[in-house]
Design an enzyme around this catalytic site. Structure first.
Site, PDB file in Angstrom:
ATOM      1  N   ARG A 153      42.797  42.636  47.825  1.00  0.00           N
ATOM      2  CA  ARG A 153      41.474  43.140  48.171  1.00  0.00           C
ATOM      3  C   ARG A 153      41.120  42.655  49.577  1.00  0.00           C
ATOM      4  O   ARG A 153      41.468  41.522  49.949  1.00  0.00           O
ATOM      5  CB  ARG A 153      40.429  42.677  47.158  1.00  0.00           C
ATOM      6  N   HIS A 165      40.646  48.670  51.775  1.00  0.00           N
ATOM      7  CA  HIS A 165      40.906  48.660  50.333  1.00  0.00           C
ATOM      8  C   HIS A 165      41.961  49.695  49.955  1.00  0.00           C
ATOM      9  O   HIS A 165      42.618  49.589  48.924  1.00  0.00           O
ATOM     10  CB  HIS A 165      39.604  48.944  49.571  1.00  0.00           C
ATOM     11  N   TYR A 212      45.871  39.630  31.501  1.00  0.00           N
ATOM     12  CA  TYR A 212      46.466  39.379  32.800  1.00  0.00           C
ATOM     13  C   TYR A 212      47.037  37.976  32.782  1.00  0.00           C
ATOM     14  O   TYR A 212      46.384  37.023  32.377  1.00  0.00           O
ATOM     15  CB  TYR A 212      45.439  39.492  33.930  1.00  0.00           C
ATOM     16  N   ARG A 251      45.751  49.165  48.741  1.00  0.00           N
ATOM     17  CA  ARG A 251      46.100  48.913  47.341  1.00  0.00           C
ATOM     18  C   ARG A 251      46.539  50.203  46.647  1.00  0.00           C
ATOM     19  O   ARG A 251      47.555  50.238  45.954  1.00  0.00           O
ATOM     20  CB  ARG A 251      44.897  48.291  46.612  1.00  0.00           C
ATOM     21  N   HIS A 255      45.345  43.288  37.999  1.00  0.00           N
ATOM     22  CA  HIS A 255      44.589  44.081  37.028  1.00  0.00           C
ATOM     23  C   HIS A 255      44.961  43.661  35.616  1.00  0.00           C
ATOM     24  O   HIS A 255      46.078  43.206  35.366  1.00  0.00           O
ATOM     25  CB  HIS A 255      44.903  45.573  37.196  1.00  0.00           C
ATOM     26  N   LYS A 291      37.088  38.932  42.163  1.00  0.00           N
ATOM     27  CA  LYS A 291      36.424  39.827  41.213  1.00  0.00           C
ATOM     28  C   LYS A 291      36.473  39.310  39.784  1.00  0.00           C
ATOM     29  O   LYS A 291      35.493  39.399  39.047  1.00  0.00           O
ATOM     30  CB  LYS A 291      37.071  41.211  41.282  1.00  0.00           C
TER      31      LYS A 291
END
Length: 410
Positions: free
Chosen positions: A249, A338, A375, A341, A365, A274
């Site tokens: 990110r 961004h 994850y 990605r 993710h 995040k």
């Protein structure tokens, strides 16, 4: 009911002087109402009364802020309460508690309390954007109201304003934050329910806006050559060159810290902004080369990409996109910071036939498994290291114009 203070005039009250001896001087005005003159000359109203056989004194404010007529009216009200069996002092205390209790539970104060808790482990920029949205679109309309008294129509009235300004996404984000604040208030006993639940469907659904990205190899090749030819500060040049190699990110890239990077182990470990989960980015030889080149410039500090005006801060949030614009790219329709990605995700799967689960783990993710979304920072780490090197080599081949033959699935 007898009249209060009928034997005195406002002029007489104004002309009262303090005691020569410097002691408190009290002057009875009539029927329990009197005024106290202190040594400094200040004058204060008091009402003396008996309740349940005990003598009580009720403060009624300071003269001249509270004039003779107003003091008389307040004394009359107090006498009426006594007749009804209500202690005026208790009634005043309860009214004060109710007034300040409502202020303490105002929507704005609850919102700021929620923000202090909710954003404790989240990015500062996210917190600032959310609070700014509330300050502009929500607080002016319901900020001073006790949160327990706010209705769904009150909230809708506020969020309809950004919608009317063609800021539908802003309206949805403001409504979402408002709902989180209400749920926080419910959890802490300040509200009965989240009234925003009643507003589901009240705003039109915003159009899904995907981050601009390039996914065709020929377009990516042109972008990489443009990045190599970009002339800016060495810091921004280095960040631009590293961005497609690591596809993190943008906020994580610009805030990269030397303490998190192990060049010997070829790894960059950090906390995902995040999700607040630990993440590992295997570093290709190309990525290590870029980091090694910038280390003499910023290695003595905290951030890999130092701010242009303050070396103790990271590179500007707008630096990458501003550079892409200078290179002639439209950050709304072509590529953004961004967008690297999406570029990596698409090409790794469609051109290099990498297992999507491996790609998603590298993107940090949650990947669904038998136990639901999960994850694991170390899962597929060997495959991810190989993938990151393969990806870097592929980008070099694209940039050089070498014909790349997609890897066939077994």
């Amino acid at each position: 009911m007898p009249k209060i203070a009928e034997r005195f005039t406002d002029i007489q009250i104004r002309n009262l002087k303090p005691s020569v001896a410097g002691k408190l001087f009290k002057k009875a005005v009539g029927n329990g109402l009197f005024i106290v003159i202190k040594a400094d000359g200040s004058k204060h109203w008091h009402f003396r009364y008996r309740f349940d056989g005990k003598e009580n004194t009720l403060s009624m404010g300071r003269y001249p802020n509270v004039g003779l007529s107003h003091a008389r009216d307040e004394a009359v009200k107090a006498q009426k309460l006594i007749v009804q069996g209500i202690n005026p002092s208790n009634a005043k205390k309860q009214a004060k508690e109710a007034r300040y209790g409502k202020q303490a539970n105002s929507f704005e104060l609850m919102a700021r309390e929620w923000a202090a808790s909710y954003f404790m482990n989240k990015s500062t920029s996210h917190k600032e954007k959310t609070l700014r949205r509330l300050e502009v679109y929500i607080f002016p309309w319901i900020g001073n109201k006790p949160i327990s008294e706010i209705t769904a129509p009150d909230v809708l009235h506020a969020v309809k304003r950004p919608q009317s300004q063609n800021k539908l996404e802003t309206a949805h984000r403001a409504l979402q934050a408002t709902g989180q604040i209400f749920r926080y208030a419910v959890q802490h006993g300040k509200a009965i329910r989240d009234v925003t639940v009643d507003l589901r469907g009240a705003l039109p659904s915003p159009k899904v806006k995907h981050m601009a990205s390039l996914t065709e190899p020929k377009d990516v090749a042109e972008l990489l050559r443009a990045i190599d030819g970009f002339q800016g500060t060495f810091t921004v040049e280095s960040a631009l060159r590293l961005a497609p190699l690591v596809f993190t990110r943008p906020s994580e890239l610009r805030r990269a810290k030397w303490a998190d990077i192990d060049l010997a182990a070829a790894e960059w470990r950090y906390l995902v902004s995040k999700t607040k989960t630990e993440h590992i980015v295997p570093l290709s030889t190309q990525a290590i080369k870029i980091l090694t080149e910038i280390q003499p410039l910023s290695g003595h500090g905290e951030f890999v990409f130092m701010g242009g005006h303050d070396p103790k801060k990271p590179m500007s949030e707008a630096a990458i996109n501003a550079s892409l614009k200078r290179m002639g790219y439209d950050t709304q329709t072509q590529i953004t910071g961004h967008g690297f990605r999406a570029m990596a995700r698409t090409i790794l799967h469609e051109r290099l036939n990498i297992d999507p689960a491996i790609i998603e783990h590298q993107l940090a993710h949650a990947v669904p498994d038998n136990l639901g979304g999960a994850y694991n920072r170390t899962k597929f780490i060997a495959q991810r290291k190989a993938m990151m090197q393969q990806w870097a080599d592929y980008l070099d081949e694209l940039k050089a114009g070498t014909k790349v033959v997609p890897i066939k699935k077994a």
